[in-house]
Enzyme design. Sequence first.
Site, mmCIF file in Angstrom:
data_model
loop_
_atom_site.group_PDB
_atom_site.id
_atom_site.type_symbol
_atom_site.label_atom_id
_atom_site.label_comp_id
_atom_site.label_asym_id
_atom_site.label_seq_id
_atom_site.Cartn_x
_atom_site.Cartn_y
_atom_site.Cartn_z
ATOM 1 N N ALA A 37 0.804 -1.223 0.000
ATOM 2 C CA ALA A 37 0.000 0.000 0.000
ATOM 3 C C ALA A 37 0.835 1.271 0.000
ATOM 4 C CB ALA A 37 -0.931 0.001 1.222
ATOM 5 N N HIS A 274 1.617 -6.889 -22.710
ATOM 6 C CA HIS A 274 0.606 -5.956 -23.234
ATOM 7 C C HIS A 274 0.317 -6.172 -24.720
ATOM 8 C CE1 HIS A 274 0.914 -4.107 -19.443
ATOM 9 N NE2 HIS A 274 1.797 -3.173 -19.716
ATOM 10 N N TRP A 510 -2.821 11.767 -39.672
ATOM 11 C CA TRP A 510 -4.123 11.843 -39.019
ATOM 12 C C TRP A 510 -4.049 12.864 -37.895
ATOM 13 C CZ3 TRP A 510 -5.472 10.177 -33.885
ATOM 14 C CH2 TRP A 510 -6.844 10.274 -33.617
#
Length: 515
Positions: A37, A274, A510
């Site tokens: 934590a 990923h 783009w």
Amino acid sequence: MGSGQWSVVQRSPLGTEPPTSEYVPESGCLSIIVLGASGDLAKKKTFPALFHLYRQGFIQSHDVHIFGYARSKMSDHDLRDRIRGYLTPCKGCEETHEEDVNQFLQLIKYVAGAYDTEEGFRLLDKAISEYEVSKNSTDGSSRRLFYLALPPSVYPSVCKMIKSYCMNKSDLGGWTRIVVEKPFGRDLQSAEELSSQIGELFEEPQIYRIDHYLGKELVQNLMVLRFANRFFLPLWNRDNISNIQIVFREDFGTDGRGGYFDQYGIIRDIIQNHLLQVLCLVAMEKPVSLKPEHVRDEKVKVLQSVLPIEDSEVVLGQYQGYTEDPTVPDNSNTPTFATVILRIHNERWEGVPFIIKAGKALNSRKAEIRVQFKDVPGDIYKCKKQGRNEFVIRLQPSEAMYMKLTVKEPGLEMNTVQSELDLSYSQRYQQTIIPEAYERLILDTIRGDQQHFVRRDELKAAWEIFTPLLHKIDRGEMKSLPYKPGSRGPEEADKLAEKSGFVQTHGYIWIPPTL
């Protein structure tokens, strides 16, 4: 939450709810325990995700409590102060933000202890049990979610402590679930050892191996795009597609994380998990249903169909200045850039190269999928030089999907130009909250939906693809080429992509629409 109610609130600003039949009525309170934590991951990702779920009504103060556990000696107040600055306002709720933060922080209690000793985990179990008793939870019906925001090296000891001292005491509608973060091992052997150690303690349905890319909005959209739109079905194959690029680019270096990054490198850090997960969703066959196991079965089939990586289809790079970080060895060969060609040996994708590219300190920041179609046969408009049709899915930033196509330039002449059909989320969905990946995945864990988590055999298949290459790099048999920060990476990478069939478009860029 009272008997007969659902385990999550039945409204869904995050998207469409799964069929009601997928839910199991649950009673008993929910305890979310964040181990590690005091670390960066917890304060920057885990606690903010929990706050946004709380703010949107998916977890509520009357049936949830959050426990932080770490070695640092501090009070509840100290932990709350550490977290506070990372709890950003939700869109449209700025006026009540401070009140929301204060209410949320009151749900958090801190317990200090080591990760490998009985004493700390007994104290943690005592704190959780006292909360459960205060909520009059039926013994055994409570729900305990342990989020391991920790290095993989301590997973085995932490899991042993949880199993021995912190489990939900019996199975009366309650559960215990474990969320583990990547990187999950360094190669096939270490990943399998870790899986075996955790697998001896918990059943597979209790283990949630998180890859936050699977929670990204546009990644979640991939299956819908592919399997809910008729015009993609006949095009999505080797007859029409020339190549597919899956790209991750950052415009900054390791930024103080050099020592950590050097242990892993760009392939372990980004590509093996990923980008490989994205490849699975791009390449998989339609599952029998949307049940998690049916979806994950198809992903595993894709991974098992990937051919061994050829050395000639790999380019590694390291940006100049990387070893100036005092935490990085002067002679480090760790790649900060890699382009790898993956080839899938099946009927749909035979001969189509998947160009996987990731790098740090490049000239832009983005993650995208670029599906490049073959040239138009019989090109009567002589527009081949302008570029090919492409379908681009921009994962981050500026989430969008657009189709690059050739159109007539407005005017009296018959001139052709490249343009696009554009769905930009910032414009089309201005009033919609696009959740962070961690929000969605934590909510999935509470719901017991494992579709967007990595199964053990899937993890093994992924490591089988990359372990031989990684071992060659570790032994120094493959060298990283230098490249300038702010460049596209090594020139050899562009040459490899071109050799693999990718045709770069010149003169067209783009531009995300502005509001």
